[in-house]
Design a protein around this motif. Structure first.
Motif, PDB file in Angstrom:
ATOM      1  N   THR A  92       0.971  -1.123   0.088  1.00  0.00           N
ATOM      2  CA  THR A  92       0.014   0.113   0.207  1.00  0.00           C
ATOM      3  C   THR A  92       0.693   1.173   0.069  1.00  0.00           C
ATOM      4  N   ILE A 114       2.661  -3.628   7.969  1.00  0.00           N
ATOM      5  CA  ILE A 114       1.333  -2.997   8.471  1.00  0.00           C
ATOM      6  C   ILE A 114       0.986  -4.132   9.804  1.00  0.00           C
ATOM      7  N   LEU A 119      -2.263   0.233  11.072  1.00  0.00           N
ATOM      8  CA  LEU A 119      -3.101   0.026   9.809  1.00  0.00           C
ATOM      9  C   LEU A 119      -4.030   1.100   9.578  1.00  0.00           C
ATOM     10  N   THR A 122      -1.766   3.473   7.045  1.00  0.00           N
ATOM     11  CA  THR A 122      -0.961   2.839   6.127  1.00  0.00           C
ATOM     12  C   THR A 122      -1.860   2.186   4.839  1.00  0.00           C
ATOM     13  N   HIS A 123      -2.847   2.394   4.857  1.00  0.00           N
ATOM     14  CA  HIS A 123      -3.986   1.893   3.816  1.00  0.00           C
ATOM     15  C   HIS A 123      -4.715   2.827   3.269  1.00  0.00           C
ATOM     16  N   ALA A 128      -3.350   0.667  -3.121  1.00  0.00           N
ATOM     17  CA  ALA A 128      -2.978  -0.599  -2.738  1.00  0.00           C
ATOM     18  C   ALA A 128      -3.024  -2.018  -3.940  1.00  0.00           C
ATOM     19  N   GLN A 159      -9.382  -0.746   5.768  1.00  0.00           N
ATOM     20  CA  GLN A 159      -8.756  -1.366   7.164  1.00  0.00           C
ATOM     21  C   GLN A 159      -9.595  -2.591   7.488  1.00  0.00           C
ATOM     22  N   SER A 162      -7.443  -4.785   5.543  1.00  0.00           N
ATOM     23  CA  SER A 162      -6.133  -5.079   6.298  1.00  0.00           C
ATOM     24  C   SER A 162      -6.298  -5.983   7.287  1.00  0.00           C
ATOM     25  N   LEU A 166      -4.487  -9.561   8.136  1.00  0.00           N
ATOM     26  CA  LEU A 166      -3.536  -9.892   8.990  1.00  0.00           C
ATOM     27  C   LEU A 166      -3.950 -11.051  10.108  1.00  0.00           C
ATOM     28  N   CYS A 172       1.777  -7.971   4.840  1.00  0.00           N
ATOM     29  CA  CYS A 172       1.313  -6.498   4.443  1.00  0.00           C
ATOM     30  C   CYS A 172       2.258  -5.621   4.458  1.00  0.00           C
ATOM     31  N   PHE A 174       3.701  -1.245   3.603  1.00  0.00           N
ATOM     32  CA  PHE A 174       3.426  -0.009   3.356  1.00  0.00           C
ATOM     33  C   PHE A 174       4.671   0.496   2.761  1.00  0.00           C
TER      34      PHE A 174
END
Length: 264
Positions: A92, A114, A119, A122-123, A128, A159, A162, A166, A172, A174
């Protein structure tokens, strides 16, 4: 897109308009890359559009540009390079103006993995890049979250993705050197329309917090800043800005409580 230095890509245009406004535009010129016009006028919402698009895409890497953002000519090759170098399943970046300054959100300043800690910074959906195999594992976007959804939860679908990634223990990553452009949102003196829209976005954040079992202390953390802003702007006699902050607070609380107002 035809100015990208990486040439092997396709574009899926998911058209949710009820009329034919895009037919002439898309068919009026010869494109230098494959373009698929996917019409879904009865299936509204950004998350639904993204899901309809990626499921007919043929590429190994998937990304989701907004209809009102634009990409630097190097972004595809750079994203592919970061994916290759880091071995990430998802990479991302950030929103920026033409000078490279971050806009429309707060983003981390350095490249990093991430995690639950970062998070929220970062998104953003339209910067992305996913390996298709990873996105299939994630299951796509939650169509009940995001702009245009039938629910009041009008943001933070990124999010949610993300967090699900996770939980699957996907890698993931960034990188702030990866960015694209968008009109900057200016809220120095927001009108009623902007304030109402922001409340819907705030509900989305609250809802995602609750969906992924973030407790009341996390909610308090995320309403503390707008509460401070509300008081500050009220004392500065900036009533519109104070009302905007108040709507952020109320929206996040409503989302966390899963309150469904009559209209989003």
């Amino acid at each position: 897109m035809n100015r990208q230095d990486f040439k092997d890509f396709e574009v899926i245009v998911v058209d949710q308009n009820s009329d034919d406004r895009l037919v002439e535009i898309l068919g009026d010129r010869k494109w230098q890359f494959p373009v698929t016009h996917l019409r879904t006028p009865t299936a509204r919402g950004a998350s639904r559009a993204r899901n309809n698009g990626w499921r007919v895409a043929r590429g190994e890497i998937i990304t989701f540009p907004d209809d009102d953002c634009w990409y630097p000519p190097w972004i595809l090759s750079k994203a592919l390079g970061i994916l290759e170098r880091t071995g990430a399943d998802m990479v991302t970046g950030r929103a920026a103006d033409l000078t490279g300054r971050s806009i429309n959100a707060r983003f981390e300043m350095s490249p990093q993995i991430i995690s639950l800690r970062n998070l929220w910074s970062t998104h953003i959906e339209w910067v992305a890049f996913f390996r298709r195999t990873a996105f299939e594992m994630i299951g796509g976007y939650d169509e009940d979250i995001g702009p245009g959804a039938a629910s009041p939860w009008q943001a933070c679908e990124a999010q949610d993705v993300s967090l699900r990634a996770l939980k699957l223990k996907l890698r993931c990553y960034f990188d702030p050197s990866l960015y694209a452009h968008h009109k900057e949102a200016v809220v120095t003196n927001p009108d009623e329309t902007v304030t109402r829209k922001q409340r819907g976005y705030a509900r989305g954040m609250g809802y995602v917090l609750r969906k992924h079992e973030f407790g009341p202390f996390h909610l308090l953390y995320w309403i503390a800043r707008p509460v401070g802003g509300m008081l500050y702007y009220f004392l500065q006699n900036k009533r519109n800005r104070a009302k905007y902050s108040a709507n952020v607070v109320m929206g996040r609380v409503e989302g966390w409580l899963k309150v469904r107002p009559k209209s989003p």
